[in-house]
Design an enzyme around this catalytic site. Structure first.
Site, short mmCIF file in Angstrom:
data_model
loop_
_atom_site.label_atom_id
_atom_site.label_comp_id
_atom_site.label_asym_id
_atom_site.label_seq_id
_atom_site.Cartn_x
_atom_site.Cartn_y
_atom_site.Cartn_z
N GLY A 8 44.71 5.20 56.97
CA GLY A 8 45.65 6.07 57.56
C GLY A 8 45.42 7.05 57.21
N ALA A 9 44.51 7.80 55.93
CA ALA A 9 44.04 8.77 54.84
C ALA A 9 42.48 9.61 56.18
CB ALA A 9 43.22 8.19 53.65
N ASP A 33 43.99 2.21 53.60
CA ASP A 33 42.72 2.85 53.08
C ASP A 33 42.07 2.61 52.69
OD1 ASP A 33 42.39 5.32 55.84
OD2 ASP A 33 41.12 5.29 53.57
N LEU A 35 39.79 4.61 51.39
CA LEU A 35 39.36 5.78 50.82
C LEU A 35 38.09 6.21 50.64
CD1 LEU A 35 42.15 6.69 48.44
CD2 LEU A 35 41.82 7.47 50.88
N ILE A 60 39.37 -3.49 54.77
CA ILE A 60 40.13 -4.48 55.64
C ILE A 60 38.70 -5.58 55.93
CG2 ILE A 60 40.93 -2.32 57.56
CD1 ILE A 60 38.69 -2.04 58.99
N THR A 123 36.82 2.90 71.12
CA THR A 123 36.08 3.74 71.50
C THR A 123 35.52 3.80 72.93
OG1 THR A 123 34.38 5.94 71.54
CG2 THR A 123 34.62 3.36 70.79
N ASP A 124 35.19 5.02 74.14
CA ASP A 124 34.93 4.44 75.51
C ASP A 124 33.58 4.66 75.10
OD1 ASP A 124 34.21 7.25 74.07
OD2 ASP A 124 34.46 8.57 75.43
N GLU A 125 32.73 4.67 74.38
CA GLU A 125 30.93 4.56 74.03
C GLU A 125 30.78 3.13 74.15
OE1 GLU A 125 29.24 6.75 70.77
OE2 GLU A 125 30.83 8.09 70.70
N TYR A 147 26.72 2.19 66.10
CA TYR A 147 28.33 2.68 66.05
C TYR A 147 29.10 1.89 67.11
CZ TYR A 147 32.81 4.55 66.82
OH TYR A 147 33.75 4.53 68.02
N LYS A 151 31.67 -1.39 67.08
CA LYS A 151 32.68 -1.60 68.33
C LYS A 151 33.25 -2.32 69.47
CE LYS A 151 36.30 1.43 66.70
NZ LYS A 151 36.97 1.19 65.65
N TYR A 204 22.23 19.16 69.69
CA TYR A 204 21.19 18.45 70.02
C TYR A 204 20.84 18.95 71.58
CZ TYR A 204 23.58 15.94 66.01
OH TYR A 204 24.07 15.60 65.01
N ARG A 270 19.92 13.99 69.31
CA ARG A 270 20.29 12.44 68.29
C ARG A 270 19.06 11.18 68.78
NH1 ARG A 270 26.46 11.39 69.45
NH2 ARG A 270 27.20 12.40 66.80
N ALA A 271 19.20 10.03 68.02
CA ALA A 271 18.55 9.22 69.20
C ALA A 271 18.89 9.02 69.82
CB ALA A 271 17.70 8.66 68.02
P1 TYD Z 1 30.11 13.97 67.73
O1 TYD Z 1 31.52 14.43 68.00
O2 TYD Z 1 29.22 13.29 66.45
O3 TYD Z 1 31.38 12.88 68.52
P2 TYD Z 1 30.19 11.55 69.77
O4 TYD Z 1 29.37 11.14 69.07
O5 TYD Z 1 31.32 10.11 69.22
O6 TYD Z 1 30.63 11.97 70.94
O7 TYD Z 1 29.47 14.48 68.95
C1 TYD Z 1 29.83 15.06 69.92
C2 TYD Z 1 28.46 15.74 71.00
O8 TYD Z 1 28.47 16.57 70.00
C3 TYD Z 1 27.72 14.33 71.41
O9 TYD Z 1 27.36 14.40 72.58
C4 TYD Z 1 26.83 15.32 70.45
C5 TYD Z 1 26.63 16.59 69.76
N1 TYD Z 1 26.52 16.80 68.76
C6 TYD Z 1 25.22 18.03 69.12
O10 TYD Z 1 25.14 18.65 69.69
N2 TYD Z 1 25.44 19.05 67.27
C7 TYD Z 1 26.03 18.03 66.38
O11 TYD Z 1 25.70 18.24 64.83
C8 TYD Z 1 27.11 17.06 66.43
C9 TYD Z 1 28.06 16.55 65.55
C10 TYD Z 1 27.28 16.40 67.66
#
Ligand code: TYD
Length: 333
Positions: A8-9, A33, A35, A60, A123-125, A147, A151, A204, A270-271
């Site tokens: 909740g925090a 929470d 924290l 938790i 999440t949708d992920e 991540y 989930k 990214y 991002r990888a």
């Molecule tokens: P994010 O907010 O980390 O949520 P998620 O990865 O759960 O969708 O990222 C949203 C989108 O933005 C994702 O496609 C990755 C991109 N992104 C960047 O391009 N630069 C950044 O610094 C971050 C944090 C995310």
């Protein structure tokens, strides 16, 4: 009704606590929470003296902490989670501990103490990248980051508990949230805070990855309706249908902060970066009567206004200084 709201925090949890206290006169909300870095009790400063609100510090994934908190509770809403994909790439362990062991621990407590209902926020992920079309609740899970895998694992545990033990748990799969109080590591608040300071924003790859976005208030209303009417053992997607490439959002943020495109900095991707997420939310809309009310541009403007008015909050978040707030308010109790 007594609700144990975990996490909740954090951004979404604190928004939900505000929503519940505003919407229901007779509700009692216990904020549970741990924290961690993303939990900030300053998000709840305005409700601290409300007799319907209380706070318990706990993890938790720790059965003793959980058992202390669940007694007499009518509903658990589990927002507590490690949620940042980039952190899961750097340190997957905490995602396994909180997101999997934590949910297992909550499910065990629900069984042991006959808690009437638990809502698991997911999440949708879990569906993985969806290059075309939309993910439906019955689609297979294909998580592609630690991540998302953590989930998905928790969601499968919830499903199995509902079938095997009749545990009253409902799972939600939401698209990307945004709004006031979001920790400035996720794209929208990170870019916004950087732009407000005149710094560049790290896009990214090619910035053409697509996400679906929901404003925090609409998400709170969805969780409320699912908590009340969602069928045990089932999952509900929460989506708006508003899907855009990251670059489009970046350009809106540049306009709202009066900055130009020279602040866009393309950085290494991002990888395993998922190219696109898209949810079908027909089940939630048709069966439970929910629909989003805040369109993206309105929600984004409200978010930008809030961040512009809360520079102290941003500074404290970015320096980790809000931990002091907990020490002052709670550590001697
Ligand atoms: P994010 O907010 O980390 O949520 P998620 O990865 O759960 O969708 O990222 C949203 C989108 O933005 C994702 O496609 C990755 C991109 N992104 C960047 O391009 N630069 C950044 O610094 C971050 C944090 C995310």
């Amino acid at each position: 009704m007594k609700i144990l709201l975990t996490g909740g925090a954090g951004f979404m949890g604190s928004n939900m606590i505000h929503y519940l206290l505003k919407t229901y006169a007779d509700v009692e909300v216990v904020n549970f929470d741990n924290l961690t870095y993303a939990g900030n009790l300053e998000n709840l400063r305005d409700v601290e003296s409300d007799p319907r609100y209380s706070f318990i510090k706990g993890d938790i994934a720790n059965a003793q902490d959980v058992e202390r908190a669940v007694q007499g509770v009518d509903l658990i809403i589990n927002y507590a989670a490690e949620t940042h994909v980039d952190r899961s790439i750097m340190n997957p362990r905490s995602f396994v501990d909180t997101n999997i062991i934590g949910v297992f621990t909550l499910l065990e407590a629900v069984r042991k103490f006959n808690i009437p209902k638990m809502v698991q926020i997911s999440t949708d992920e879990v569906y993985g990248a969806v290059l075309e079309g939309e993910s439906e609740e019955r689609d297979p899970f294909e998580p592609r980051s630690p991540y998302a895998a953590s989930k998905a694992s928790a969601d499968l545990l919830c499903h199995s508990y509902a079938i095997t033990f009749g545990t009253p748990v409902v799972v939600t799969h939401s698209c990307n949230f945004y709004g006031p109080h979001q920790f400035p590591e996720k794209m929208i608040p990170l870019f916004l805070c950087n732009l407000m300071e005149g710094k560049s924003v790290p896009v990214y790859g090619d910035g053409q990855q697509i996400r679906e976005w929901i404003f925090t208030e609409d998400h709170c209303r969805a969780i409320d309706v699912i908590a009340q009417k969602g069928n045990i053992g089932e999952a509900y997607n929460i989506g708006t249908g508003y899907r855009v490439p990251n670059m489009e959002i970046t350009k809106k943020l540049l306009a709202l902060t009066s900055r130009d495109e020279s602040l866009i900095e393309y950085v290494k991707d991002r990888a395993g970066h998922d190219r696109r997420y898209a949810l079908s939310s027909q089940k939630l809309r048709n069966e439970l009567g929910w629909k989003p009310l805040v369109n993206f541009d309105e929600g984004l403007e409200r978010t930008v206004e809030w961040f512009k008015a809360n520079e102290v909050w941003i500074g404290r978040c970015r320096s980790g200084a809000y931990q002091d707030y907990y020490d002052k308010q709670y550590s001697n109790r």
